[in-house]
Design an enzyme around this catalytic site. Sequence first.
Site, mmCIF file in Angstrom:
data_model
loop_
_atom_site.group_PDB
_atom_site.id
_atom_site.type_symbol
_atom_site.label_atom_id
_atom_site.label_comp_id
_atom_site.label_asym_id
_atom_site.label_seq_id
_atom_site.Cartn_x
_atom_site.Cartn_y
_atom_site.Cartn_z
ATOM 1 N N LYS A 119 0.658 -1.319 0.391
ATOM 2 C CA LYS A 119 -0.117 0.194 0.168
ATOM 3 C C LYS A 119 0.458 1.064 0.151
ATOM 4 O O LYS A 119 0.299 2.348 -0.634
ATOM 5 C CB LYS A 119 -0.928 -0.013 1.090
ATOM 6 N N GLU A 203 -2.247 8.052 7.409
ATOM 7 C CA GLU A 203 -2.941 9.112 6.490
ATOM 8 C C GLU A 203 -4.103 9.567 6.998
ATOM 9 O O GLU A 203 -4.407 9.089 8.610
ATOM 10 C CB GLU A 203 -4.283 8.040 5.956
ATOM 11 N N GLU A 291 -6.152 2.060 -2.361
ATOM 12 C CA GLU A 291 -5.274 1.592 -2.410
ATOM 13 C C GLU A 291 -5.838 0.576 -3.646
ATOM 14 O O GLU A 291 -6.256 1.237 -4.334
ATOM 15 C CB GLU A 291 -4.910 -0.129 -1.483
ATOM 16 N N ARG A 295 -5.928 -7.953 -7.878
ATOM 17 C CA ARG A 295 -7.618 -9.426 -8.226
ATOM 18 C C ARG A 295 -7.964 -9.309 -8.108
ATOM 19 O O ARG A 295 -8.699 -8.009 -8.252
ATOM 20 C CB ARG A 295 -6.462 -10.195 -6.503
HETATM 21 P P1 ADP Z 1 -7.867 -3.093 3.175
HETATM 22 O O1 ADP Z 1 -6.725 -2.583 2.243
HETATM 23 O O2 ADP Z 1 -7.905 -3.451 4.368
HETATM 24 O O3 ADP Z 1 -8.753 -3.427 2.316
HETATM 25 P P2 ADP Z 1 -8.059 -0.005 2.795
HETATM 26 O O4 ADP Z 1 -6.843 0.677 2.567
HETATM 27 O O5 ADP Z 1 -9.918 -0.169 1.159
HETATM 28 O O6 ADP Z 1 -8.140 -1.434 3.326
HETATM 29 O O7 ADP Z 1 -9.685 0.628 3.642
HETATM 30 C C1 ADP Z 1 -10.250 -0.002 4.580
HETATM 31 C C2 ADP Z 1 -11.454 0.573 4.540
HETATM 32 O O8 ADP Z 1 -10.924 1.382 5.347
HETATM 33 C C3 ADP Z 1 -12.221 1.774 3.651
HETATM 34 O O9 ADP Z 1 -13.017 1.213 2.874
HETATM 35 C C4 ADP Z 1 -12.680 3.044 4.331
HETATM 36 O O10 ADP Z 1 -13.853 2.313 5.219
HETATM 37 C C5 ADP Z 1 -11.173 3.281 5.795
HETATM 38 N N1 ADP Z 1 -9.812 3.796 5.782
HETATM 39 C C6 ADP Z 1 -9.477 3.683 4.814
HETATM 40 N N2 ADP Z 1 -8.479 4.641 5.017
HETATM 41 C C7 ADP Z 1 -9.426 5.796 5.371
HETATM 42 C C8 ADP Z 1 -8.960 6.515 6.019
HETATM 43 N N3 ADP Z 1 -7.760 7.227 5.463
HETATM 44 N N4 ADP Z 1 -10.093 7.921 6.841
HETATM 45 C C9 ADP Z 1 -11.374 6.892 7.116
HETATM 46 N N5 ADP Z 1 -11.358 5.623 6.227
HETATM 47 C C10 ADP Z 1 -10.075 5.273 5.903
HETATM 48 P P1 ADP Z 2 -12.253 -7.455 -1.732
HETATM 49 O O1 ADP Z 2 -11.631 -6.695 -1.896
HETATM 50 O O2 ADP Z 2 -12.172 -8.035 -3.207
HETATM 51 O O3 ADP Z 2 -13.788 -6.795 -1.132
HETATM 52 P P2 ADP Z 2 -12.390 -8.588 0.715
HETATM 53 O O4 ADP Z 2 -11.771 -7.226 1.509
HETATM 54 O O5 ADP Z 2 -13.352 -8.317 1.282
HETATM 55 O O6 ADP Z 2 -12.297 -7.998 -0.722
HETATM 56 O O7 ADP Z 2 -11.004 -10.294 1.003
HETATM 57 C C1 ADP Z 2 -11.521 -10.882 -0.044
HETATM 58 C C2 ADP Z 2 -11.107 -11.799 1.424
HETATM 59 O O8 ADP Z 2 -9.202 -11.934 1.097
HETATM 60 C C3 ADP Z 2 -11.423 -11.978 2.685
HETATM 61 O O9 ADP Z 2 -11.253 -12.899 2.915
HETATM 62 C C4 ADP Z 2 -9.734 -11.088 2.884
HETATM 63 O O10 ADP Z 2 -10.163 -11.785 4.920
HETATM 64 C C5 ADP Z 2 -8.993 -12.023 1.967
HETATM 65 N N1 ADP Z 2 -7.819 -10.635 2.184
HETATM 66 C C6 ADP Z 2 -8.082 -9.527 1.700
HETATM 67 N N2 ADP Z 2 -6.198 -8.505 1.485
HETATM 68 C C7 ADP Z 2 -5.246 -9.555 2.337
HETATM 69 C C8 ADP Z 2 -4.544 -9.702 2.547
HETATM 70 N N3 ADP Z 2 -3.468 -8.895 2.365
HETATM 71 N N4 ADP Z 2 -3.999 -10.597 3.966
HETATM 72 C C9 ADP Z 2 -4.502 -11.585 4.430
HETATM 73 N N5 ADP Z 2 -6.212 -11.779 3.680
HETATM 74 C C10 ADP Z 2 -6.868 -10.867 3.340
HETATM 75 MG MG MG Z 3 -9.910 -2.065 0.333
#
Ligand code: ADP
Ligand code: ADP
Ligand code: MG
Length: 455
Positions: A119, A203, A291, A295
């Site tokens: 990220k 962030e 991010e 996939r």
């Molecule tokens: P992940 O890799 O776990 O999907 P993301 O960076 O995509 O993590 O963030 C997951 C969720 O967390 C976002 O959809 C949002 O709801 C919240 N989030 C992430 N970054 C921020 C931010 N800077 N401010 C507010 N909410 C955030």
């Molecule tokens: P999407 O981004 O497709 O909405 P999710 O955030 O719901 O997906 O993640 C899909 C699946 O992959 C879940 O089972 C989640 O726990 C797993 N997952 C996603 N990113 C990671 C990661 N960096 N490490 C471990 N598991 C992950």
């Molecule tokens: Mg995400």
Amino acid sequence: MTGAIRKLLIANRGEIAVRIIHAAKKLGISTVQIVSEADREMLAARIADEVIEVGPPAAAKSYLNVGNVLEALRRSGADALHPGYGFLSENAEFARAVTDLGCIFVGPDAETIERMGDKVNARRAAIEAGVPVVPGSDGRLDDPQAALKLAGEMGYPVMIKAAAGGGGRGIRVVRNADELATAVPQAMAEARAAFGDDGLYMEAYIEDARHIEVQILGDGETVVHLFERECSLQRRRQKVWEEAPAVALSAEMRSELCASAVRLAQSVNYRGAGTMEYLYDPLRKAFYFIEMNTRIQVEHPVTEMITGIDLVREMLLIAGGAKLSMAQEQIHCDGHAIEVRINAEDPARNFLPSPGPIDRLQIPNGEAVRFDTGFDAGSRVPPYYDSLIGKLIVKGGSRAEAIERLGQALEELDVGPIATTIPLYRTLARNADILDGSVSTQWLERWLSDKKLAP
Ligand code: ADP
Ligand code: ADP
Ligand code: MG
């Protein structure tokens, strides 16, 4: 990159494994399903041409066991591997090992996964491509002192996020300097344990943002977008309800957003399916890249419903060496689609996991209703993996019609005797805020804490 795929190993389980097998069969590709000891009877194993066992139930010993999965690939004679989502799908070393065996990894190459799957690296790539990111740290946070200094300059609240995080894990909101001083070492230890990488970044915390993401497809030269999805309804930063198109986006913002995603993917010559995730601040009318997922995503069906394009088929064709089968002008958005994730969790008991037998599985059908699942009546949801049972997807001519169809389909959908999140969605499909689309990424948690769901 050796021509069309003939035999595909599916390195995943559940609904996405079934989804991939269906796409492969349509292309005349033969399929090999890997299973853990707990998954021998699962639907994907029954519909695949071949099955190979890769280890005990625990994911670390089976689906995440690189040695065993690679051995299965070698033994199977498959010439390609589809990783699905989660598990090894964003593991660059694994992708490289697959290629080193002379097989095709259905996804971008290892270098691109390293660049965009991390990220912090992806933030940098976005900045270089002129795509706005959430204000925050330049790179990784080296120590608590640097974090305190930066947060002092930025102002609280801030978010501490794991560079290797995913699935909503490895993220915390920090509201003041005292909290930050203890949060940084804790978050580092947690990230090391969960992801094997203690890298953190910071962030600004965007209050009441909406989560909007753009689906892209690239063939290494050309990149197209398939419009956006909105996933603002989240619990613990995990999506529970996704839709396309986004609810509150002007035509102008939409084209700016989609163009920025294409620009970013183009800057790394992206190959395969991917998603650029953003936060949208409706007050400032500004979007910020957060991010990239390199996939297929869980919620890809809503995009398939509005565009009529089979994303997994496109992934398989591109991985086999084909160029994109469509130009941007040929991709249109029609109607409105919604997906809800049906989990084996009890919403009346704080989403307690509820693995166990599925004796009843009544799936709604009818016009513009789709149900993707890895289970059928007589299956058992094992306790070892994530709790997704299936995804209900509906489409309507308008958003209002889609929500109405969702409500009807949810009345017909019956899964039991295990507890599921179906009752939650029946309530949400009648909620006034959801009907008029005035929600943010914090809406669902606030609503859940205000409301006790009837059991
Ligand atoms: P992940 O890799 O776990 O999907 P993301 O960076 O995509 O993590 O963030 C997951 C969720 O967390 C976002 O959809 C949002 O709801 C919240 N989030 C992430 N970054 C921020 C931010 N800077 N401010 C507010 N909410 C955030
Ligand atoms: P999407 O981004 O497709 O909405 P999710 O955030 O719901 O997906 O993640 C899909 C699946 O992959 C879940 O089972 C989640 O726990 C797993 N997952 C996603 N990113 C990671 C990661 N960096 N490490 C471990 N598991 C992950
Ligand atoms: Mg995400």
